[in-house]
Design a protein around this motif. Structure first.
Motif, PDB file in Angstrom:
ATOM      1  N   LYS B 158       0.854  -1.185   0.000  1.00 19.69           N
ATOM      2  CA  LYS B 158       0.000   0.000   0.000  1.00 19.69           C
ATOM      3  C   LYS B 158       0.891   1.237   0.000  1.00 19.69           C
ATOM      4  O   LYS B 158       2.075   1.169   0.301  1.00 19.69           O
ATOM      5  N   ASP B 159       0.302   2.350  -0.355  1.00 17.85           N
ATOM      6  CA  ASP B 159       1.018   3.611  -0.318  1.00 17.85           C
ATOM      7  C   ASP B 159       0.423   4.490   0.762  1.00 17.85           C
ATOM      8  O   ASP B 159      -0.795   4.513   0.947  1.00 17.85           O
ATOM      9  N   ALA B 160       1.273   5.238   1.438  1.00 18.53           N
ATOM     10  CA  ALA B 160       0.768   6.143   2.477  1.00 18.53           C
ATOM     11  C   ALA B 160      -0.147   7.181   1.865  1.00 18.53           C
ATOM     12  O   ALA B 160      -1.108   7.618   2.467  1.00 18.53           O
ATOM     13  N   LYS B 161       0.160   7.570   0.653  1.00 17.33           N
ATOM     14  CA  LYS B 161      -0.637   8.607   0.011  1.00 17.33           C
ATOM     15  C   LYS B 161      -1.793   7.965  -0.755  1.00 17.33           C
ATOM     16  O   LYS B 161      -1.581   7.181  -1.665  1.00 17.33           O
ATOM     17  N   ARG B 163      -3.799   8.990  -2.916  1.00 21.90           N
ATOM     18  CA  ARG B 163      -3.782   9.229  -4.359  1.00 21.90           C
ATOM     19  C   ARG B 163      -2.980   8.127  -5.071  1.00 21.90           C
ATOM     20  O   ARG B 163      -3.410   7.593  -6.087  1.00 21.90           O
ATOM     21  N   LEU B 164      -1.830   7.797  -4.504  1.00 27.26           N
ATOM     22  CA  LEU B 164      -0.994   6.771  -5.112  1.00 27.26           C
ATOM     23  C   LEU B 164      -1.573   5.391  -4.853  1.00 27.26           C
ATOM     24  O   LEU B 164      -1.538   4.511  -5.709  1.00 27.26           O
ATOM     25  N   THR B 169      -2.391   2.039 -11.949  1.00 28.43           N
ATOM     26  CA  THR B 169      -1.250   2.079 -12.873  1.00 28.43           C
ATOM     27  C   THR B 169       0.048   2.333 -12.114  1.00 28.43           C
ATOM     28  O   THR B 169       1.124   2.120 -12.639  1.00 28.43           O
ATOM     29  N   ASN B 170      -0.097   2.821 -10.916  1.00 26.91           N
ATOM     30  CA  ASN B 170       1.086   3.150 -10.129  1.00 26.91           C
ATOM     31  C   ASN B 170       1.378   2.080  -9.081  1.00 26.91           C
ATOM     32  O   ASN B 170       2.209   2.276  -8.214  1.00 26.91           O
ATOM     33  N   HIS B 171       0.724   0.929  -9.171  1.00 30.74           N
ATOM     34  CA  HIS B 171       0.886  -0.052  -8.091  1.00 30.74           C
ATOM     35  C   HIS B 171       2.345  -0.491  -7.999  1.00 30.74           C
ATOM     36  O   HIS B 171       3.096  -0.424  -8.973  1.00 30.74           O
ATOM     37  N   THR B 172       2.718  -0.927  -6.834  1.00 30.64           N
ATOM     38  CA  THR B 172       4.141  -1.079  -6.568  1.00 30.64           C
ATOM     39  C   THR B 172       4.760  -2.262  -7.305  1.00 30.64           C
ATOM     40  O   THR B 172       4.152  -3.324  -7.439  1.00 30.64           O
ATOM     41  N   LYS B 234       6.841   8.315 -13.138  1.00 34.47           N
ATOM     42  CA  LYS B 234       5.826   7.750 -12.259  1.00 34.47           C
ATOM     43  C   LYS B 234       6.373   7.643 -10.854  1.00 34.47           C
ATOM     44  O   LYS B 234       7.530   7.333 -10.670  1.00 34.47           O
ATOM     45  N   ARG B 235       5.540   7.883  -9.919  1.00 32.91           N
ATOM     46  CA  ARG B 235       6.004   7.805  -8.536  1.00 32.91           C
ATOM     47  C   ARG B 235       5.073   6.941  -7.736  1.00 32.91           C
ATOM     48  O   ARG B 235       3.904   7.094  -7.769  1.00 32.91           O
TER      49      ARG B 235
END
Lengths: 612, 235
Positions: B158-161, B163-164, B169-172, B234-235
């Motif tokens: 998971k991302d802390a943010k 939005r991410l 598309t931004n999955h880790t 991408k971040r």
């Protein structure tokens, strides 16, 4: 006592209510927008102060009233049990004691037959022979962090957290025989494989504690050890400034910590860190000689700050294995104890403040009981004495692994006065601080100073007289400028778009040459970037001359969102492998790192600065 | 120093079982906290929900009991129609699987869990496995969307943010690796060099793992001067 437990019960109730409310919000699947509509959340993302919702903030736990780090049952850190602040004195780690000799005696080549795990020869054992010898055992130990919490099984250097303090002196090389006796059961997190880094000694690579120079544990015997030779020598001794090195490269406050690749955060969180203080003919530890800085150890006090979480059910140290962004604790520890107090006399003290991580950025103020600030003097950054002391009335920022030495004068206080070290920098997640500064009294008080009435002399220098310590070392022309862009690609940390591999030498620095590096941060994230081996000078930060505090020598660079920082180094005297990495230890363990080597040839990799 | 005496006294208790969390405390503390469970049990409850999943072979399994418990595992999230990081990670993990040889499926287990359980049926995952010629020992999994989402977050994908976190598309591209019995858990970037990944996984065999660094000094494929990939932002 009765009052305290009553207060605790109330806090406990508040915490329970708060988490119940949070669970309800989550269960109701309210969106952020819903919460704003309901007036529970501001558009900036903060929970409105409402009894039960922000209990944590009320007792100074979380540092600010942002609390998006709700525990929703799917990973994440729980809310720690309440603890009464300032009930125990500051723990001062014991000074490391020498042993007369080591058996077997240290050898240049690794003594593999006897159990040594080193893989490369010592570079300077014969030219800078050790005059003092130490033995340290990395082992577990039951320790108290607070009398209201159960004992914690921590990992230690010789039984304490922080570990024993090395008191070293320039010109006196030492050798530490480092045994790994960590237990077979890790207690839920941590890897029993270690590499101890001396941050940021001018140390040959084989003794530096490179992340991949790790070695295994023998929990029951002393069959696994690693000799670390710390020459305590000034940079330039075998190159630009023979034979003693450049006095202006003198360091003072160093620390050592585990650096095991991929497991540094867990192992350091568990306790594997301590101080290493380096004195010389000017910074003597005696306030009647040299620079006349407050005398060690009575008036020169190391303080390691950590923020941690504890399991509300069993009260034991909790490490969030599901966190990739940065762990924020809701308990603040100084030298291994939650919110201790420290009695001070009415005179000047030198405090060596170290942010021991794992991830939080601090901005420390000295808050008086009337909520005004007590000014103090910053004398050293990252363990390097500045040219002159710099007074601050607006606190000082410290990111992970940075050290700030300060002089605090308590002479103006009446006996019985109370002053707090208060972190007023708001931070809501591991990505970095919001940079909001909280009002006095609303931050997290991490330590309480209590002024006592004892008569006392003070022979230490008055920083207001503007004493001069060291000059910024002279620079020579750089051989090369390299540029590094720190970024994140689908959750993977990249430096110049490449991923970490311990076996991948990203670039080679030619020994005894100077280089300029430009470090560039990305969106959204703040990183304390650490480069091993040499101190650097900050030339420019975002095109501007750095502040007086950042203008000296450093080894950690705060890279905030989109920051662009230009730094200068001379890589002198030794060769071998070293890392550059983020010191948010969670980022570090998720491979935000690169390896570079120093050799006698060098190369020109990573010199594409065209995008700037 | 009273503190030191206390420490010395405590040193004699150094072999107390981990399950006891209340040794030697001041009055009141022992009533306040539950006696600690085994840490392994705590980790299971916190991080490894025992959800029912279905493999690409159509077999029903329980996440903790059947996939994690007592095993060395390598685990990531992906989905079949992903056009971003999934494919390079899958291709890279194929190299990793090849380097690990017959250990995969015997004492090292690889898992890829779909982020789109609605469309990634066991059949769709099976087609993916066939299309990419993925060898046995690497299991693709689907399940109930809510549970997969909880599992993803519990495991640290998971991302802390927000939005991410919610941008598929931004999955880790990070991959979790660990040894459940030893309670060792860490992550590597799924696009890292395959031999380096294999070295990381090898640490899960036991702490006796030796660094192989001095043996392999490689310079990777990088050109000697100023090479840089094209930028992705991408971040």
């Amino acid at each position: 006592m009765a009052n305290i437990s009553k207060r605790n019960r109330r806090r406990e109730r508040e915490v329970k209510n708060a988490s119940k409310n949070r669970r309800e919000i989550i269960a109701a699947r309210l969106s952020r927008r819903d919460l704003i509509k309901a007036g529970l959340l501001t558009s900036a993302g903060y929970l409105i102060h409402k009894k039960g919702l922000s209990a944590r903030a009320q007792w100074g736990g979380g540092g600010g009233d942002c609390d998006r780090r709700w525990w929703d049952g799917s990973g994440g850190a729980p809310v720690s049990p309440p603890t009464t602040p300032f009930v125990e004195p500051l723990f001062i780690p014991p000074i490391a004691q020498t042993v007369p000799a080591l058996n077997p005696a240290p050898t240049v080549a690794p003594n593999t037959a006897a159990g040594e795990q080193r893989t490369r020869n010592h570079q300077a054992l014969t030219t800078l022979p050790p005059v003092k010898f130490y033995e340290v055992h990395q082992r577990d130990q039951l320790l108290s962090v607070h009398p209201e919490l159960p004992l914690q099984r921590l990992w230690t250097f010789n039984g304490t957290v922080p570990g024993q303090t090395y008191v070293a002196r320039y010109g006196e090389p030492i050798l530490v025989r480092n045994y790994n006796n960590l237990p077979a059961d890790n207690g839920g997190f941590g890897l029993q494989s270690v590499s101890t880094h001396l941050h940021n000694g001018h140390t040959p690579s084989e003794s530096d504690g490179f992340p991949c120079d790790f070695f295994a544990s023998d929990p029951v015997g002393n069959t696994k050890w690693y000799d670390q030779h710390y020459p305590n020598v000034l940079a330039g001794f075998a190159s630009s400034h023979p034979p003693l090195g450049d006095i202006n490269e003198s360091m003072s406050t160093l620390w050592y910590h585990d650096h095991r690749v991929d497991f540094t955060a867990q192992n350091v969180y568990k306790g594997l860190a301590g101080f290493y203080l380096l004195f010389n003919q000017f910074d003597t530890g005696d306030e009647t000689t040299g620079f006349r800085l407050p005398s060690f150890p009575n008036f020169d006090i190391p303080m390691m700050f950590n923020d941690k979480n504890f399991d509300p059910d069993d009260g034991l140290l909790f490490f969030d294995l599901a966190n990739r962004d940065g762990i924020l604790g809701d308990k603040f520890l100084v030298n291994g104890k939650i919110q201790p107090f420290f009695e001070v006399k009415r005179r000047r003290y030198r405090f060596r403040w170290l942010n021991g991580g794992p991830s939080r950025f601090y901005r420390f103020y000295l808050t008086k009981s009337n909520l005004t600030n007590h000014p103090f003097w910053i004398i050293a950054n990252d363990g390097n004495l500045l040219k002159n002391p710099v007074q601050t009335t607006t606190g000082v920022m410290i990111s992970v692994a940075e050290r700030i030495d300060v002089i605090v004068d308590f002479s103006s206080f009446a006996a019985g006065s109370i002053i707090h070290i208060e972190n007023r920098l708001e931070q809501c997640d591991g990505a970095g601080p919001t940079n909001n500064i909280l009002p006095a009294g609303q931050g997290a008080k991490v330590l309480e100073f209590r002024v006592v009435s004892d008569a006392v002399t003070d022979n230490s220098v008055n920083p207001a007289t503007n004493p001069t310590f060291y000059q910024v070392p002279t620079r020579v022309a750089q051989r090369i400028t390299r540029c590094f862009e720190f970024d994140r690609r689908n959750g993977q940390w990249v430096i110049n778009d490449e991923l970490f591999d311990c076996n991948d030498v990203r670039f080679r620095v030619k020994r005894n040459t100077a280089e300029i590096w430009r470090l560039e941060g990305g969106f959204d994230w703040s990183h304390p970037i650490h480069i091993h081996f040499e101190e650097h000078q900050v030339l420019k930060r975002n095109g501007q001359t750095p502040t007086l505090i950042e203008r000296g020598r450093k080894d950690v660079i705060r890279l905030g969102e989109n920051d662009d920082v230009e730094i200068y180094f001379r890589f002198r005297d030794f060769t071998g492998r070293y890392p550059m990495h983020c010191h948010n230890t969670i980022h570090e363990d998720h491979a935000m790192m690169l390896r570079f080597d120093i050799d006698d040839v060098g190369n020109n990799n990573e010199n594409d600065c065209g995008h700037h | 120093m009273p503190d030191m005496n206390r420490r010395k006294m405590l040193a004699t208790l150094a072999v107390a079982p981990l399950a006891v969390g209340v040794v030697g405390q001041t009055v009141g503390v022992e009533n306040k906290f539950k006696v600690a469970e085994s840490t392994r049990e705590k980790l299971r409850k916190r991080f490894f929900p025992n959800f029912e999943l279905t493999t690409h072979e159509g077999k029903t399994v329980h996440f903790y009991d059947d996939l994690i418990r007592d095993k060395i595992v390598v685990l990531n999230f992906m989905y079949v129609k992903c056009e971003g990081v999934c494919m390079p990670v899958t291709m890279n993990l194929k190299k990793v699987q090849k380097l690990l040889g017959d250990r995969v499926g015997r004492d090292i287990f690889m898992y890829s869990i779909t982020l789109k359980p609605e469309e990634d049926t066991p059949q769709a995952l099976k087609r993916y496995v066939r299309a990419h010629k993925i060898k046995p020992g690497w299991t693709f999994l689907t399940g109930k969307p809510d549970e997969i989402n909880t599992l993803r977050r519990s495991l640290g994908f998971k991302d802390a943010k927000t939005r991410l976190d919610q941008d598929l598309t931004n999955h880790t591209g990070m991959v979790k690796y660990g040894n459940e019995a030893r309670q060792w858990w860490a992550m590597f970037p799924g696009e890292a060099n395959a031999p380096w990944i294999v070295e990381c996984i090898s640490w899960m065999d036991g702490t006796d793992a030796q660094p192989v660094i001095q043996a392999t000094q490689k310079e990777s494929k990088r050109a000697e001067s100023g090479h840089r990939h094209s930028k992705t932002k991408k971040r």
